[in-house]
Design a protein around this motif. Structure first.
Motif, PDB file in Angstrom:
ATOM      1  N   GLU A 175       0.020   1.189   3.576  1.00 26.46           N
ATOM      2  CA  GLU A 175      -0.670   0.028   4.167  1.00 26.46           C
ATOM      3  C   GLU A 175       0.424  -0.899   4.707  1.00 26.46           C
ATOM      4  N   ALA A 177       0.175  -4.171   4.576  1.00 26.99           N
ATOM      5  CA  ALA A 177       0.059  -5.457   3.874  1.00 26.99           C
ATOM      6  C   ALA A 177       1.302  -5.836   3.067  1.00 26.99           C
ATOM      7  N   PHE A 217     -11.770   9.005  12.326  1.00 28.21           N
ATOM      8  CA  PHE A 217     -12.254   8.046  11.316  1.00 28.21           C
ATOM      9  C   PHE A 217     -11.280   7.992  10.143  1.00 28.21           C
ATOM     10  N   ARG A 218     -10.917   9.162   9.624  1.00 23.48           N
ATOM     11  CA  ARG A 218      -9.979   9.189   8.495  1.00 23.48           C
ATOM     12  C   ARG A 218      -8.909  10.226   8.799  1.00 23.48           C
ATOM     13  N   THR A 219      -7.686   9.760   9.016  1.00 26.77           N
ATOM     14  CA  THR A 219      -6.576  10.656   9.321  1.00 26.77           C
ATOM     15  C   THR A 219      -5.415  10.343   8.378  1.00 26.77           C
ATOM     16  N   PHE A 222      -2.236   6.742  10.703  1.00 28.68           N
ATOM     17  CA  PHE A 222      -3.141   5.843  11.432  1.00 28.68           C
ATOM     18  C   PHE A 222      -2.488   4.487  11.579  1.00 28.68           C
ATOM     19  N   GLN A 224      -2.912   0.271  11.254  1.00 26.18           N
ATOM     20  CA  GLN A 224      -3.703  -0.813  10.677  1.00 26.18           C
ATOM     21  C   GLN A 224      -3.395  -2.118  11.390  1.00 26.18           C
ATOM     22  N   GLU A 226      -3.609  -5.795  10.052  1.00 27.17           N
ATOM     23  CA  GLU A 226      -3.910  -6.511   8.804  1.00 27.17           C
ATOM     24  C   GLU A 226      -3.504  -7.970   8.897  1.00 27.17           C
ATOM     25  N   GLU A 297     -17.121   2.387   6.413  1.00 33.15           N
ATOM     26  CA  GLU A 297     -16.324   1.156   6.478  1.00 33.15           C
ATOM     27  C   GLU A 297     -15.532   1.086   7.776  1.00 33.15           C
ATOM     28  N   TRP A 299     -14.072  -2.431   8.537  1.00 30.65           N
ATOM     29  CA  TRP A 299     -13.145  -3.541   8.321  1.00 30.65           C
ATOM     30  C   TRP A 299     -13.366  -4.060   6.893  1.00 30.65           C
ATOM     31  N   SER A 339      -8.595  -6.446   6.787  1.00 27.81           N
ATOM     32  CA  SER A 339      -7.781  -5.252   7.095  1.00 27.81           C
ATOM     33  C   SER A 339      -8.609  -4.259   7.909  1.00 27.81           C
ATOM     34  N   LEU A 340      -8.115  -3.994   9.120  1.00 30.69           N
ATOM     35  CA  LEU A 340      -8.885  -3.186  10.083  1.00 30.69           C
ATOM     36  C   LEU A 340      -8.044  -2.012  10.564  1.00 30.69           C
ATOM     37  N   GLY A 341      -8.666  -0.839  10.695  1.00 28.63           N
ATOM     38  CA  GLY A 341      -7.982   0.327  11.243  1.00 28.63           C
ATOM     39  C   GLY A 341      -8.126   0.338  12.759  1.00 28.63           C
ATOM     40  N   ARG A 344      -9.896   3.490  13.973  1.00 27.54           N
ATOM     41  CA  ARG A 344     -11.325   3.406  13.648  1.00 27.54           C
ATOM     42  C   ARG A 344     -12.018   2.446  14.608  1.00 27.54           C
TER      43      ARG A 344
HETATM   44  N1  GAP Z   1      -4.426  -3.446   2.582  1.00 25.01           N
HETATM   45  C1  GAP Z   1      -5.760  -3.077   2.305  1.00 25.01           C
HETATM   46  C2  GAP Z   1      -6.110  -1.750   2.761  1.00 25.01           C
HETATM   47  O1  GAP Z   1      -5.273  -0.985   3.225  1.00 25.01           O
HETATM   48  P1  GAP Z   1      -8.122  -0.095   3.002  1.00 25.01           P
HETATM   49  O2  GAP Z   1      -9.601  -0.338   2.834  1.00 25.01           O
HETATM   50  O3  GAP Z   1      -7.538   1.025   2.251  1.00 25.01           O
HETATM   51  O4  GAP Z   1      -7.433  -1.478   2.634  1.00 25.01           O
HETATM   52  C3  GAP Z   1      -8.161  -0.919   5.477  1.00 25.01           C
HETATM   53  O5  GAP Z   1      -7.824   0.080   4.544  1.00 25.01           O
HETATM   54  C4  GAP Z   1      -8.703  -0.317   6.753  1.00 25.01           C
HETATM   55  O6  GAP Z   1      -7.784   0.652   7.271  1.00 25.01           O
HETATM   56  C5  GAP Z   1     -10.016   0.456   6.582  1.00 25.01           C
HETATM   57  O7  GAP Z   1     -11.122  -0.423   6.655  1.00 25.01           O
HETATM   58  C6  GAP Z   1      -9.973   1.400   7.764  1.00 25.01           C
HETATM   59  O8  GAP Z   1     -10.416   0.737   8.944  1.00 25.01           O
HETATM   60  C7  GAP Z   1      -8.500   1.715   7.890  1.00 25.01           C
HETATM   61  N2  GAP Z   1      -8.152   2.993   7.217  1.00 25.01           N
HETATM   62  C8  GAP Z   1      -7.904   3.200   5.912  1.00 25.01           C
HETATM   63  N3  GAP Z   1      -7.596   4.482   5.666  1.00 25.01           N
HETATM   64  C9  GAP Z   1      -7.646   5.115   6.849  1.00 25.01           C
HETATM   65  C10 GAP Z   1      -7.430   6.470   7.268  1.00 25.01           C
HETATM   66  N4  GAP Z   1      -7.055   7.423   6.415  1.00 25.01           N
HETATM   67  N5  GAP Z   1      -7.588   6.766   8.590  1.00 25.01           N
HETATM   68  C11 GAP Z   1      -7.930   5.813   9.488  1.00 25.01           C
HETATM   69  N6  GAP Z   1      -8.149   4.529   9.147  1.00 25.01           N
HETATM   70  C12 GAP Z   1      -8.013   4.170   7.853  1.00 25.01           C
END
Ligand code: GAP
Length: 467
Positions: A175, A177, A217-219, A222, A224, A226, A297, A299, A339-341, A344
């Motif tokens: 992350e 953060a 969506f999940r990779t 990616f 972030q 934040e 999810e 954000w 925290s936003l991807g 995504r």
């Molecule tokens: N610092 C807090 C944090 O990282 P998280 O919910 O694990 O929180 C925040 O991640 C955002 O990052 C998610 O809402 C999503 O948009 C994005 N995200 C997390 N894991 C991801 C993944 N494997 N692939 C793509 N986006 C991801």
């Protein structure tokens, strides 16, 4: 819309390609093509403009991906950032126990959950007991004989320098953060910002996800975007951090609906219940989006109290407390973390903009991006090929200001449709009569209406339209 149709469309139109495709690809690695790279860049820049440029209480940071490994011990990622895995003894398929439970509950509507349910953090024994009690089957072979659950850490490890031993271990950040927290006092000192204020960061993050799926969506790799927004702690201003949490929910929602232009009826807030909340969080809300596979999810907006700063302060012995010059008080701020991807966000922007219209010759796709978001802002199209020199003059005039596309191949109607498909909001048709009069016609993607605009006014015209 099915995800597989969106993937085919995104690949065909140069938004996303399979990663390392000529070598057979790499599971869940995606590359961003010419239109996708621009779309992602536009979303990132809009986010920076909205949350940093337009706010006097926010600053931007760009911390390194590789950090002192102690960071990840202190943050809890080395000890606790893991998924509960088990193997099906019949077909050897590796499964995430918490996902198996979630899929079972979704399919059956069963109201009972495992004891102390907390997603991937649920105690392993409770997941095992629940799976056995409900007779949940392996989705691959239908078997019910599973191995014990083991915790699998999601951080990618690598080595810094020439030795490959534990003293040289570093992690690819999971992350962005933590790069903000460890720089908190640097930013306070050098930016002279006063609490309440926030630090924003955009950057790559890496997680060795066990079940990456659903396209981008999940990779495992990616980006972030934040924010850590530092505010007065409970001891100084009781309840203030909860007010900030509420305020950030609205700000984030408005960014998605008004600035990016997502469809509001595909979005909802979901508050984390007491079972799901991390032990240090005072409140967490997700903005969810209705993806082709269901709600997911987009954000996360978390009130993380003073957990991170206090933990780093204790471990590093650095003084990360804030001195308030107005009240002469010293305290460790609380923090709200939206925290936003980015990938995504790009996915939902594509889904939300996707539209099909009946042109009389069958269905065709129109991407209804807002001009601010669209990868290409203006298409320059000579009515006939022999006007290409004149059209290129228009292209040169505009490409100084906007990303433009030039196309002179095929009938004008077909070219308009090609531009609609990649979401170009405006197309210019260059014809000789208008060109000689110093003007062109501009077609609006969404209304199909055409307007004559003087060449001298074109840049201002598109600026006013949001390009
Ligand atoms: N610092 C807090 C944090 O990282 P998280 O919910 O694990 O929180 C925040 O991640 C955002 O990052 C998610 O809402 C999503 O948009 C994005 N995200 C997390 N894991 C991801 C993944 N494997 N692939 C793509 N986006 C991801």
């Amino acid at each position: 819309m099915e995800m597989k149709d969106l993937v085919s469309f995104a690949v065909a139109k140069g938004f996303v390609y399979q990663g390392s495709e000529i070598y057979g690809g790499l599971a869940n690695a995606w590359d961003y093509g010419p239109n996708g790279a621009l779309l992602k860049e536009n979303l990132k820049n809009l986010w920076i403009k909205h949350f940093v440029q337009k706010r006097s209480d926010m600053v931007l940071l760009d911390a390194a991906i590789l950090m002192n490994p102690q960071t990840w011990v202190t943050s809890g990622h080395v000890g606790g950032f893991s998924d509960p895995l088990m193997d099906c003894k019949s077909c050897k398929q590796r499964l995430r126990a918490d996902k198996l439970v979630e899929e079972y509950v979704e399919a059956t509507g069963d109201a009972e959950m495992p004891a102390e349910w907390a997603g991937e953090s649920t105690p392993a024994a409770n997941l095992t007991a629940y799976i056995a009690k409900k007779g949940i089957k392996c989705p691959n072979c239908g078997g019910t004989d599973f191995s014990d659950i083991k915790k699998f850490n999601l951080m990618f490890k690598t080595f810094q320098g020439v030795t490959e031993d534990s003293t040289a271990t570093v992690y690819l950040r999971p992350e962005t953060a933590q790069g903000i927290f460890v720089n908190f006092s640097n930013v306070v000192r050098t930016s002279r910002k006063k609490v309440p204020f926030g630090i924003a960061q955009v950057g790559k993050a890496f997680r060795n996800e066990i079940t990456p799926k659903n396209f981008i969506f999940r990779t495992r790799e990616f980006e972030q975007m934040e924010i850590e927004f530092f505010c007065e702690p409970e001891s100084i201003a009781p309840g203030k951090h909860l007010e900030w949490h509420e305020a950030w929910k609205t700000v984030c929602w408005n960014f998605l609906t008004k600035t990016v232009g997502l469809k509001e009826d595909l979005m909802r807030f979901r508050n984390h219940g007491p079972d799901e909340l991390s032990f240090y969080s005072a409140a967490t809300t997700d903005i969810e989006f209705y993806f082709p596979f269901g709600w997911g999810e987009l954000w996360g907006i978390a009130d993380r109290t003073d957990y991170d700063l206090s933990a780093h302060m204790k471990e590093s012995k650095a003084d990360l407390a804030y001195f308030d010059p107005f009240t002469n008080q010293k305290y460790v701020p609380f923090v709200i973390e939206p925290s936003l991807g980015l990938n995504r966000l790009m996915l939902v922007t594509l889904i939300s903009a996707y539209d099909e219209v009946d042109s009389g010759e069958g269905k065709r796709v129109v991407l209804r991006f807002k001009p601010e978001v669209a990868p290409v802002k203006v298409a320059v199209l000579p009515l006939v090929k022999k006007l290409s020199e004149e059209a290129k003059k228009v292209y040169d005039l505009l490409s100084d200001h906007f990303v433009c596309e030039y196309d002179d191949a095929g009938a004008i109607g077909k070219r308009y449709y090609r531009m609609d498909e990649i979401g170009v909001p405006f197309s210019i048709c260059v014809d000789s009569e208008n060109f000689e009069a110093g003007q062109v016609t501009v077609r609006d993607r969404d209304t199909g209406l055409q307007e004559t605009v003087k060449m001298d006014d074109l840049v201002e015209y598109f600026r006013k339209k949001g390009c």
